[in-house]
Design a protein around this motif. Structure first.
Motif, PDB file in Angstrom:
ATOM      1  N   LYS B 188      -3.723  -0.263 -50.633  1.00 47.38           N
ATOM      2  CA  LYS B 188      -4.580  -0.308 -49.447  1.00 47.38           C
ATOM      3  C   LYS B 188      -4.349   0.916 -48.570  1.00 47.38           C
ATOM      4  N   ILE B 189      -5.417   1.346 -47.906  1.00 47.98           N
ATOM      5  CA  ILE B 189      -5.312   2.463 -46.963  1.00 47.98           C
ATOM      6  C   ILE B 189      -5.597   1.941 -45.558  1.00 47.98           C
ATOM      7  N   PHE B 190      -4.669   2.169 -44.654  1.00 50.97           N
ATOM      8  CA  PHE B 190      -4.874   1.773 -43.263  1.00 50.97           C
ATOM      9  C   PHE B 190      -5.008   3.022 -42.397  1.00 50.97           C
ATOM     10  N   THR B 191      -5.678   2.865 -41.246  1.00 50.60           N
ATOM     11  CA  THR B 191      -5.825   4.013 -40.351  1.00 50.60           C
ATOM     12  C   THR B 191      -5.458   3.650 -38.925  1.00 50.60           C
ATOM     13  N   HIS B 192      -4.955   4.623 -38.217  1.00 50.02           N
ATOM     14  CA  HIS B 192      -4.742   4.556 -36.774  1.00 50.02           C
ATOM     15  C   HIS B 192      -6.124   4.541 -36.118  1.00 50.02           C
ATOM     16  N   GLY B 193      -6.242   3.933 -34.938  1.00 45.43           N
ATOM     17  CA  GLY B 193      -7.526   3.830 -34.264  1.00 45.43           C
ATOM     18  C   GLY B 193      -8.210   5.172 -34.068  1.00 45.43           C
ATOM     19  N   ALA B 194      -7.423   6.203 -33.716  1.00 42.90           N
ATOM     20  CA  ALA B 194      -8.001   7.521 -33.465  1.00 42.90           C
ATOM     21  C   ALA B 194      -8.639   8.084 -34.735  1.00 42.90           C
ATOM     22  N   VAL B 195      -7.990   7.828 -35.873  1.00 40.39           N
ATOM     23  CA  VAL B 195      -8.512   8.310 -37.146  1.00 40.39           C
ATOM     24  C   VAL B 195      -9.759   7.507 -37.524  1.00 40.39           C
ATOM     25  N   ASP B 196      -9.678   6.198 -37.320  1.00 37.78           N
ATOM     26  CA  ASP B 196     -10.787   5.335 -37.704  1.00 37.78           C
ATOM     27  C   ASP B 196     -12.062   5.681 -36.927  1.00 37.78           C
ATOM     28  N   ASN B 197     -11.908   5.982 -35.627  1.00 34.65           N
ATOM     29  CA  ASN B 197     -13.072   6.337 -34.815  1.00 34.65           C
ATOM     30  C   ASN B 197     -13.798   7.546 -35.403  1.00 34.65           C
ATOM     31  N   VAL B 198     -13.039   8.544 -35.803  1.00 34.30           N
ATOM     32  CA  VAL B 198     -13.667   9.751 -36.358  1.00 34.30           C
ATOM     33  C   VAL B 198     -14.206   9.460 -37.760  1.00 34.30           C
ATOM     34  N   GLY B 207     -20.765  11.730 -45.019  1.00 30.94           N
ATOM     35  CA  GLY B 207     -20.535  11.360 -46.412  1.00 30.94           C
ATOM     36  C   GLY B 207     -19.687  10.126 -46.623  1.00 30.94           C
ATOM     37  N   TYR B 208     -19.236  10.011 -47.845  1.00 26.77           N
ATOM     38  CA  TYR B 208     -18.536   8.826 -48.298  1.00 26.77           C
ATOM     39  C   TYR B 208     -17.022   8.982 -48.124  1.00 26.77           C
ATOM     40  N   LEU B 209     -16.353   7.899 -47.766  1.00 27.90           N
ATOM     41  CA  LEU B 209     -14.884   7.863 -47.771  1.00 27.90           C
ATOM     42  C   LEU B 209     -14.460   6.571 -48.452  1.00 27.90           C
ATOM     43  N   PRO B 210     -13.320   6.565 -49.126  1.00 26.98           N
ATOM     44  CA  PRO B 210     -12.814   5.306 -49.678  1.00 26.98           C
ATOM     45  C   PRO B 210     -12.617   4.292 -48.548  1.00 26.98           C
ATOM     46  N   ILE B 215      -5.889  -0.378 -38.119  1.00 30.18           N
ATOM     47  CA  ILE B 215      -4.776  -1.204 -37.651  1.00 30.18           C
ATOM     48  C   ILE B 215      -5.157  -1.797 -36.297  1.00 30.18           C
ATOM     49  N   ASP B 216      -5.361  -3.080 -36.267  1.00 30.68           N
ATOM     50  CA  ASP B 216      -5.644  -3.744 -34.986  1.00 30.68           C
ATOM     51  C   ASP B 216      -5.126  -5.177 -35.050  1.00 30.68           C
ATOM     52  N   ALA B 217      -5.485  -5.958 -34.080  1.00 31.98           N
ATOM     53  CA  ALA B 217      -4.907  -7.291 -33.946  1.00 31.98           C
ATOM     54  C   ALA B 217      -5.216  -8.206 -35.136  1.00 31.98           C
ATOM     55  N   THR B 218      -6.257  -7.881 -35.905  1.00 34.57           N
ATOM     56  CA  THR B 218      -6.626  -8.769 -37.006  1.00 34.57           C
ATOM     57  C   THR B 218      -5.791  -8.520 -38.265  1.00 34.57           C
ATOM     58  N   VAL B 219      -5.026  -7.446 -38.277  1.00 35.41           N
ATOM     59  CA  VAL B 219      -4.262  -7.110 -39.483  1.00 35.41           C
ATOM     60  C   VAL B 219      -2.960  -7.895 -39.512  1.00 35.41           C
ATOM     61  N   ASP B 220      -2.721  -8.530 -40.613  1.00 31.89           N
ATOM     62  CA  ASP B 220      -1.464  -9.274 -40.786  1.00 31.89           C
ATOM     63  C   ASP B 220      -0.420  -8.323 -41.359  1.00 31.89           C
ATOM     64  N   LYS B 221       0.759  -8.289 -40.718  1.00 34.43           N
ATOM     65  CA  LYS B 221       1.803  -7.366 -41.137  1.00 34.43           C
ATOM     66  C   LYS B 221       2.156  -7.542 -42.622  1.00 34.43           C
ATOM     67  N   LYS B 222       2.000  -8.794 -43.110  1.00 37.37           N
ATOM     68  CA  LYS B 222       2.356  -9.071 -44.506  1.00 37.37           C
ATOM     69  C   LYS B 222       1.446  -8.350 -45.495  1.00 37.37           C
ATOM     70  N   ASP B 223       0.245  -8.006 -45.011  1.00 37.82           N
ATOM     71  CA  ASP B 223      -0.701  -7.326 -45.902  1.00 37.82           C
ATOM     72  C   ASP B 223      -0.398  -5.835 -46.050  1.00 37.82           C
ATOM     73  N   ILE B 224       0.491  -5.339 -45.197  1.00 39.21           N
ATOM     74  CA  ILE B 224       0.801  -3.907 -45.255  1.00 39.21           C
ATOM     75  C   ILE B 224       2.033  -3.717 -46.129  1.00 39.21           C
ATOM     76  N   GLN B 225       1.783  -3.625 -47.427  1.00 43.81           N
ATOM     77  CA  GLN B 225       2.904  -3.444 -48.357  1.00 43.81           C
ATOM     78  C   GLN B 225       2.546  -2.414 -49.407  1.00 43.81           C
ATOM     79  N   GLY B 226       3.377  -1.427 -49.535  1.00 42.35           N
ATOM     80  CA  GLY B 226       3.074  -0.351 -50.471  1.00 42.35           C
ATOM     81  C   GLY B 226       1.791   0.360 -50.093  1.00 42.35           C
ATOM     82  N   ALA B 227       1.451   0.300 -48.818  1.00 43.82           N
ATOM     83  CA  ALA B 227       0.176   0.853 -48.365  1.00 43.82           C
ATOM     84  C   ALA B 227       0.328   2.293 -47.897  1.00 43.82           C
TER      85      ALA B 227
END
Lengths: 533, 346
Positions: B188-198, B207-210, B215-227
């Protein structure tokens, strides 16, 4: 070279001690044993003597590149490391040849007997046949100062793991003089009996600075308090009717320190004493600069011997009657040490060995008061050692603490700045500070350390915006910023314009609250000097 | 035709500034980084891909005219056009022509194709204004595909060791460049808010991005593994990073070419990845314009100007500007309020 270069990269890419140890263990498992022993030698500071001069490398590289010398110089100032500069500037090699680490080191040692043309031929040919990673390692090998972010402790831990030998034994085996050309790693670490090398010192036990209130150390009666002397920490060894004097930096200083030569026949064979080597006249310890006049000299004249006669203030006994007694308690070792010194004194009247006196205290308040008096004794502070402690290896917390007096301090004005090296390359981090002498600012100290990384970036930005002039790598800046400079001692120095030289100057604080006019004066420095002499 | 004054690079005849650093009436903007696209101009002119970012950063109410590459407009007899600079998506060189005199203001640029920005195009001229961020021969950047391969391998390796990978790349440009080259099959790829906005602006306009997750309140810490987590350098040393532990930290910047800078960053890995031209590219760019008058701005100005004079006998001189280029500690995006991510994970 490939395996060694891979090891270097792995270690360079991590800040974790454990990962560094793992990388070393993996390396020892697969490396050619002839290479592995050289790796250990390099990592523990036993690198062969340099055989190629900096100026030669500079010239040869410049010629190979056909680049104006000013551009080469600017590149170097930016990188802050000659080996890396050369690596970055050289074009990638078209044809790679595989060399082994020990081959390369033996060839480098052999260059010592070759003429310039031969040295040049070898080095430039290597430059054209090594891939980038190995090229950098090769350049580090020829330019000296090979530091890899690996402490002796890490090497010891990795070897202990690889050979399944106790760390203390590994540490002991690695000390002293051994030669990677003649000994294999296996022999060095695992062969029992040290009979082969009677000169071998023990690894020094070093103290951490005390940063808490001493009351937290428990009962004062459990502690032995001594003064912290400012000389050369060393070991005196007598074995087999031979004398060896080692410094903490593991230099063999027997030849230089002639005062100790009579100890053969006086100290029993199988004696190892740990202590501080200092100049002493009567019962007065001389300041450190007197010691420097002694260590810097090749020929020791009678005059020097009279002005700066050396003694050892003995802290500890590590070997008694040929038996390693480091596991005994400090109290027991001290008792044995006192006996050894007393017996020796009976045999030699002006014995160059004195016991490091125990400071008599019955409360922590006493200890605090004694620490304040340190400068009266030309000492740096106190040593606190737990009476029941064994003699450990390397720098450890818990049983021994050094408790230095607060440094002297002077407010100086930043006047020059130069780019740093290594981790600080590219930033202006080497500073020169001045004090007032009438209306004039006179430089009095250079300091490199004491600011946080964040402050360094801030000062760097300020310097770039406030440069008055540039001479080579040095910038002079508008005298506006005041810094508090701390130091351990002050000595007269005719060579410096201020007339003084400081011991261990460093930056204590950036005094943004002070104006330039509020900086200290040369007269303030001379007063400190007078008070000390 | 062009002069340098306290406000910026000025064309008096057309009455327009290029990347001015003080508020003026009319400004042509080479690209939307904050040291080039500043606040307070009455009218802006920029490439149409820069416009949404400028509106997002400078305010949706700014007066801005969009232009495509190669499109020519005239201002009081001065023909003005934009040409790809290859620095970030939407970045442009500004060409100005009047009575046969041609100037090119290149802003920030690189020649190497990064696979996401439209590639740099050499524009013949007599007067060329160039940056010199990496204007010393020690800067020779590796082929960018090999760096992206290194990044993916590093991610795989960290994942195998049970760790997350946090990668610093500034929000506008480098972050999209890095993300577009990540191998999403790794994890999984996560982004900081500043990156996500751009990123959103990029996807809407260019164009296209994967797929990435903010990263915000809806993200469960358990889902961030090997990310993989992409954040701007301003997230350095912030408590925001703690949630990713255990993690390895990587930094993408041209400055990572120097070991000292790499170690000072306190990062585990430095990837030599820059949106600026290295030494070789700067030399090629200058030569390809055929210009005989070179004005060297931000970077190793004095060294590069001296080199151009010595080596090619060009009339090269340094020019003082307030552009910052790629900063070793990359404060480029710091002033942007959107870098402060106060979103937390439950």
């Amino acid at each position: 070279m490939r395996a060694f270069s891979k090891l270097f990269t792995e270690i360079d890419q991590t800040t974790s001690t454990n990962e560094k140890i793992h990388a070393l263990v993996r390396y020892f498992e697969t490396a050619d044993p002839k290479d592995a022993v050289w790796t250990v030698a390099l990592l523990t500071g036993k690198r062969p003597k340099r055989t190629v001069k900096t100026g030669e490398l500079w010239t040869w590289c410049g010629e190979l590149l056909d680049m104006p010398s000013w551009l080469f110089a600017e590149s170097y100032h930016m990188v802050g490391d000659l080996a890396e500069t050369i690596t970055l500037l050289l074009p990638p090699s078209e044809e790679h040849i595989e060399y082994s680490l020990h081959q390369v080191l033996l060839s480098l040692i052999a260059l010592g007997d070759k003429n310039e043309a031969q040295r040049r031929e070898y080095i430039t040919s290597m430059w054209q046949h090594l891939p980038p990673g190995e090229l950098f390692v090769f350049n580090k090998l020829i330019t000296g100062g090979f530091r890899m972010g690996v402490s002796d402790k890490i090497v010891i831990k990795a070897l202990a793991k690889h050979f399944s030998v106790d760390e203390n034994i590994v540490a002991h085996r690695l000390t002293g003089s051994w030669d990677a050309r003649t000994v294999s790693l296996n022999e060095l670490i695992t062969i029992e009996g040290d009979s082969a090398d009677i000169s071998k010192p023990y690894p020094f036990y070093l103290a951490y600075p005390l940063e808490t209130d001493p009351h937290e150390l428990g009962e004062v009666s459990e502690w032995q308090v001594e003064r912290k002397y400012d000389g050369i920490r060393g070991q005196i060894i007598v074995r087999d009717s031979q004398l060896f004097v080692w410094s903490r930096g593991e230099d063999l200083l027997t030849e230089k320190f002639v005062e100790f030569h009579p100890l053969v026949g006086i100290l029993p064979n199988g004696t190892v004493i740990d202590g501080e080597i200092l100049p002493m006249v009567g019962d007065r310890i001389q300041p450190f600069h007197v010691m420097q006049t002694r260590t810097g000299r090749k020929n020791i004249t009678k005059k020097v011997l009279q002005e700066a006669p050396l003694v050892m203030l003995c802290y500890d006994l590590l070997e008694n009657d040929g038996i390693d007694i480091r596991h005994l308690s400090l109290q027991e070792r001290r008792q044995l040490l006192e006996e050894v010194i007393m017996n020796a004194k009976h045999r030699l009247n002006d014995l160059p060995l004195h016991l490091s006196p125990i400071v008599q205290v019955d409360s922590w308040e006493n200890v605090i008061a004694e620490r304040q008096r340190s400068r009266e004794f030309n000492c740096e502070g106190l040593m606190l050692k737990r009476k029941n402690s064994d003699y450990k290896t390397g720098r450890r917390r818990g049983d021994w603490w050094k408790w230095k007096v607060d440094p002297f301090s002077i407010d100086g004005v930043l006047i020059y700045a130069q780019r740093g090296h290594g981790r600080r390359a590219n930033l202006y981090t080497d500073f020169t500070f001045a004090v007032w002498d009438g209306d004039e600012l006179v430089p009095f100290a250079k300091a490199y350390s004491g600011l946080t990384d964040k402050e360094l970036v801030e000062v760097d930005t300020w310097i770039k915006k406030n440069t008055l002039d540039k001479f080579g790598p040095v910038r002079s800046v508008t005298p506006l910023q005041v810094f508090e400079i701390g130091f351990e001692g002050i000595n007269p120095s005719p060579r410096h314009r201020s007339g003084i030289a400081l011991r261990f100057p460093r930056i204590l604080r950036w005094r943004k609250d002070k104006t330039v006019k509020e900086a200290n004066t040369r007269a303030d420095l001379l007063e400190l000097l007078k008070a000390q002499l | 035709m062009i002069t340098f004054n306290d406000n910026g690079i000025y064309c008096a005849r057309a009455g327009v500034y290029i990347d001015p650093w003080k508020p003026v009436d009319r400004a042509i903007i080479t690209h939307a980084h904050s040291d080039h696209a500043r606040w307070g101009m009455k009218h802006y002119l920029a490439h149409h891909l820069s416009v949404p970012v400028m509106k997002y950063r400078l305010g949706s109410d700014i007066s801005v005219q969009a232009l495509g590459y190669g499109e020519v407009i005239e201002m009081n007899g001065v023909k003005i056009s934009l040409h790809p600079a290859g620095h970030i998506w939407g970045s442009a060189q500004v060409r100005l022509e009047c009575n046969g005199e041609i100037w090119v203001v290149s802003g920030d640029y690189k020649i190497a194709d990064d696979g996401i920005s439209q590639a740099f195009e050499p524009v013949p001229c007599q007067h060329f204004i160039t940056e010199s961020t990496f204007g010393l021969p020690i800067y020779n950047f590796p082929a960018h595909q090999s760096v992206h391969d290194d990044i993916n391998n590093w991610w795989r390796q960290n994942q195998a060791e049970g760790k997350n990978s946090v990668l610093f790349a500034y929000a506008l440009g480098k972050a999209q460049r890095v993300i577009s080259h990540l191998d999403p099959s790794i994890g999984k790829i996560f982004t900081h808010g500043a990156v996500d906005n751009v990123n959103k602006l990029y996807i809407e306009n260019d164009g296209y991005l994967p797929a990435t997750q903010r990263i915000d309140a809806t993200v469960d810490k358990k889902d961030i593994q090997g990310a993989m987590i992409i954040a701007p350098p301003s997230a350095s040393n912030s408590p925001w990073l703690r949630r990713f532990e255990p993690y390895k930290l990587g930094v993408c910047s041209g400055w990572m070419q120097l070991r000292g800078t790499r170690r000072r960053q306190g990062a585990d890995r430095g990837f030599v990845l820059s949106d600026h031209a290295d030494w070789g590219q700067l030399n090629v760019a200058v030569k390809e314009t055929g210009a005989s008058h070179i004005y060297v701005t931000h970077g190793y100005k004095s060294h590069f100007a001296r080199w151009l004079t010595d080596a090619y006998h060009l009339n090269a001189r340094e020019v003082e500007t307030l552009y910052t280029g790629e900063q070793a500690d990359d404060t480029l995006d710091l002033e942007q309020a959107d870098n402060k991510s106060d979103e937390s994970i439950q």
